[in-house]
Design an enzyme around this catalytic site. Structure first.
Site, PDB file in Angstrom:
ATOM      1  N   GLY A 142       0.814  -1.217   0.000  1.00 29.87           N
ATOM      2  CA  GLY A 142       0.000   0.000   0.000  1.00 29.87           C
ATOM      3  C   GLY A 142       0.841   1.257   0.000  1.00 29.87           C
ATOM      4  N   ILE A 172       3.333   4.499   0.896  1.00 30.02           N
ATOM      5  CA  ILE A 172       3.194   5.660   1.785  1.00 30.02           C
ATOM      6  C   ILE A 172       1.743   6.125   1.848  1.00 30.02           C
ATOM      7  CG2 ILE A 172       3.783   8.128   2.038  1.00 30.02           C
ATOM      8  CD1 ILE A 172       6.033   6.266   2.912  1.00 30.02           C
ATOM      9  N   CYS A 173       1.090   6.213   0.686  1.00 28.22           N
ATOM     10  CA  CYS A 173      -0.278   6.752   0.611  1.00 28.22           C
ATOM     11  C   CYS A 173      -1.190   6.095   1.648  1.00 28.22           C
ATOM     12  CB  CYS A 173      -0.846   6.548  -0.789  1.00 28.22           C
ATOM     13  SG  CYS A 173      -2.571   6.999  -0.914  1.00 28.22           S
ATOM     14  N   LYS A 177      -6.296  11.702   6.388  1.00 30.41           N
ATOM     15  CA  LYS A 177      -7.725  11.988   6.259  1.00 30.41           C
ATOM     16  C   LYS A 177      -8.480  11.531   7.507  1.00 30.41           C
ATOM     17  CE  LYS A 177      -6.399  13.923   3.297  1.00 30.41           C
ATOM     18  NZ  LYS A 177      -5.143  13.443   3.029  1.00 30.41           N
ATOM     19  N   ALA A 188       0.060  21.081   0.332  1.00 32.90           N
ATOM     20  CA  ALA A 188      -1.014  20.248   0.884  1.00 32.90           C
ATOM     21  C   ALA A 188      -0.621  19.610   2.219  1.00 32.90           C
ATOM     22  CB  ALA A 188      -1.411  19.180  -0.126  1.00 32.90           C
ATOM     23  N   ILE A 189       0.581  19.023   2.295  1.00 35.80           N
ATOM     24  CA  ILE A 189       0.960  18.288   3.513  1.00 35.80           C
ATOM     25  C   ILE A 189       1.080  19.243   4.704  1.00 35.80           C
ATOM     26  CG2 ILE A 189       2.764  16.855   4.594  1.00 35.80           C
ATOM     27  CD1 ILE A 189       3.340  15.687   1.797  1.00 35.80           C
ATOM     28  N   ASP A 200       5.063   9.043  -8.132  1.00 39.62           N
ATOM     29  CA  ASP A 200       5.891  10.124  -7.586  1.00 39.62           C
ATOM     30  C   ASP A 200       7.341  10.070  -8.060  1.00 39.62           C
ATOM     31  OD1 ASP A 200       3.695  11.006  -6.265  1.00 39.62           O
ATOM     32  OD2 ASP A 200       4.432  10.626  -4.237  1.00 39.62           O
ATOM     33  N   HIS A 216     -31.292  19.670  -6.586  1.00 40.37           N
ATOM     34  CA  HIS A 216     -31.489  20.662  -5.522  1.00 40.37           C
ATOM     35  C   HIS A 216     -32.072  19.966  -4.301  1.00 40.37           C
ATOM     36  CE1 HIS A 216     -32.648  24.444  -3.619  1.00 40.37           C
ATOM     37  NE2 HIS A 216     -33.800  23.854  -3.330  1.00 40.37           N
TER      38      HIS A 216
END
Length: 464
Positions: A40, A42-43, A52, A183-184, A310, A443
């Site tokens: 998996g 680092i993410c 998150k 972001a980080i 990356d 809506h």
């Protein structure tokens, strides 16, 4: 020992590597994945997912403090940092286990160890048991990236942290310095600030979230300041004096250097590709500033060797890595594949308020020579936003005045990371303003603001 032979060997099992392996297996290839640490990558283990989970705890904590606004009561509101972190680790563990299960289900061979290219079509892996040799026609390098360390700002895990330390904090910061507002940096600043740390963010560029549209950055900054963060732009941390349980930061701004004491520092000054020890140079693969140089199909200069995610450069996003993984697996399996267009990839930042964007900023569109039409719609004009108690925010759309092409979309506010996908689909389908105007948005939803922002670009907004 006989070398094991495969059609494709993937080095690294992050969102690029494991997705590439599964897609390859679906297409009938015999696939091996080599992973030195955690399935998996680092993410899942130390990045997107656990952050998150932490930010969700902070968001609930923030909402508990607002209970009265919603006609509710909540007394003695508090938190247990250890339990917040444990929840985040368990979320990561559950998903990492899921990756192992998916690889097994797809009959992908997993080899735990350190890989090195050992000649054309050869990979040697250092495992617990010794060295294992693997061969394949195609090799995919998906080794990811790690935090950049600047001299003098190196993390020590006690007072100075990188993202890994911040995800398993040894203490709750009282006075926190965050270096870098990408972001980080901004996500950790948001998390610890919400939990009560007195937070300062230092950014070397002229604004926070420097890759975002300037208007969106400015609105986000206003919110951060309102939440008690101190933001220093065009500022550089020159050095850190570490002593006991304090760190003295020397911060240069406007030609002057000032010092300030903090108990915790988080360094979030970018990332560098994991290119060492893989034998890339010996294989004739070009590396530019720690990233593998590839063409649009992720092919390196060495025949049969690809690089994705990356390690192959910006944008450094998990979803970009996954898509490249699928594309490469399809190429290797002899299918026709489409290169990824970087300007159709959305960026999402999960601070409070959230930020999401795709395509060109207004400034970049003008620099590229476009004549633009810009639409804006504020959250305050949206029924659902007001019902949610989230009336701070903006949706901004940028169109080519000549053709009506949607060049970019930029948002700040509640749940915009979920909303951005509507514009991403629009850009992928090469939509113009006409189709977006004719689309009926349900809506009451936040998504109606996306419609209104398009209308606004053409002077037709109804609710503002």
């Amino acid at each position: 020992m006989m070398a094991q032979n495969f059609d494709m060997i993937v080095i690294g099992s992050g969102p690029g590597g494991y997705v590439c392996a599964i897609r390859g297996a679906q297409l009938g290839l015999k696939v091996a994945v080599v992973e030195r640490e955690h399935l998996g990558g680092i993410c899942l283990n130390w990045g997107c997912i656990p952050t998150k989970a932490l930010l969700r705890s902070a968001e609930v904590f923030h909402l508990m403090h607002r209970a009265k606004e919603f006609g509710l009561s909540a007394d003695k509101i508090g938190y247990d940092l250890g339990a917040v972190v444990d929840r985040s680790r368990n979320v990561a563990k559950q998903l990492a286990g899921g990756v192992g299960h998916l690889l097994k289900k797809n009959k992908v061979t997993v080899v735990m160890g350190e890989a090195k290219l050992a000649g054309k079509g050869k990979v040697s892996v250092k495992t617990d048991k010794g060295t294992e040799d693997l061969t394949a026609k195609a090799i995919v390098v998906a080794t990811g990236a790690r935090a950049r360390e600047l001299p003098g700002l190196e993390p020590d895990g006690k007072q100075v942290w990188n993202y890994k330390h911040a995800l398993k904090p040894p203490h709750m910061p009282k006075k926190l310095l965050v270096i870098g507002s990408g972001a980080i940096g901004i996500e950790f600043a948001s998390f610890f600030n919400t939990l009560g740390a007195e937070t300062t963010v230092v950014e070397v560029m002229d604004r926070v979230l420097p890759v975002e549209d300037a208007e969106i950055s400015a609105l986000a900054k206003k919110q951060f300041v309102k939440q008690g963060m101190k933001i220093m732009e065009k500022a550089t941390v020159k050095k850190l004096d570490r002593g006991g349980d304090k760190v003295t930061a020397h911060i240069e701004t406007g030609g002057k250097t000032q010092t300030e004491e903090f108990d915790t520092v988080i360094s979030a000054v970018g990332i560098v590709g994991n290119v060492e020890g893989l034998g890339l140079e010996d294989a004739g693969i070009k590396i530019d500033r720690t990233h593998v140089v590839t063409d649009e199909y992720c092919r390196t200069g060495a025949e049969g060797v690809y690089a994705i995610g990356d390690v192959a450069g910006a944008p450094w996003l998990a979803h970009k890595a996954s898509h490249e993984g699928v594309m490469v697996a399809e190429l290797i399996a002899g299918q026709k594949a489409h290169p990824i267009k970087p300007n159709t990839i959305a960026g999402c930042t999960y601070c409070h308020p959230q930020i999401a964007s795709v395509g060109l900023t207004e400034e970049k569109a003008k620099e590229a020579g476009y004549e633009v039409k810009v639409g804006r719609f504020p959250f305050i004009g949206n029924g659902k936003a007001i019902a949610l108690g989230e009336q701070e925010g903006l949706v901004k759309t940028v169109f080519d005045a000549k053709t009506g092409e949607l060049l970019g979309a930029h948002m700040v506010g509640a749940e915009v990371t979920e909303l951005i996908q509507g514009y991403v689909v629009g850009r992928t389908l090469e939509t113009t303003e006409a189709e977006l105007m004719e689309t009926v948005f349900p809506h009451p939803t936040l998504s109606e603001m996306m419609h209104e922002s398009v209308l606004s670009a053409y002077g037709r907004a109804i609710h503002f």
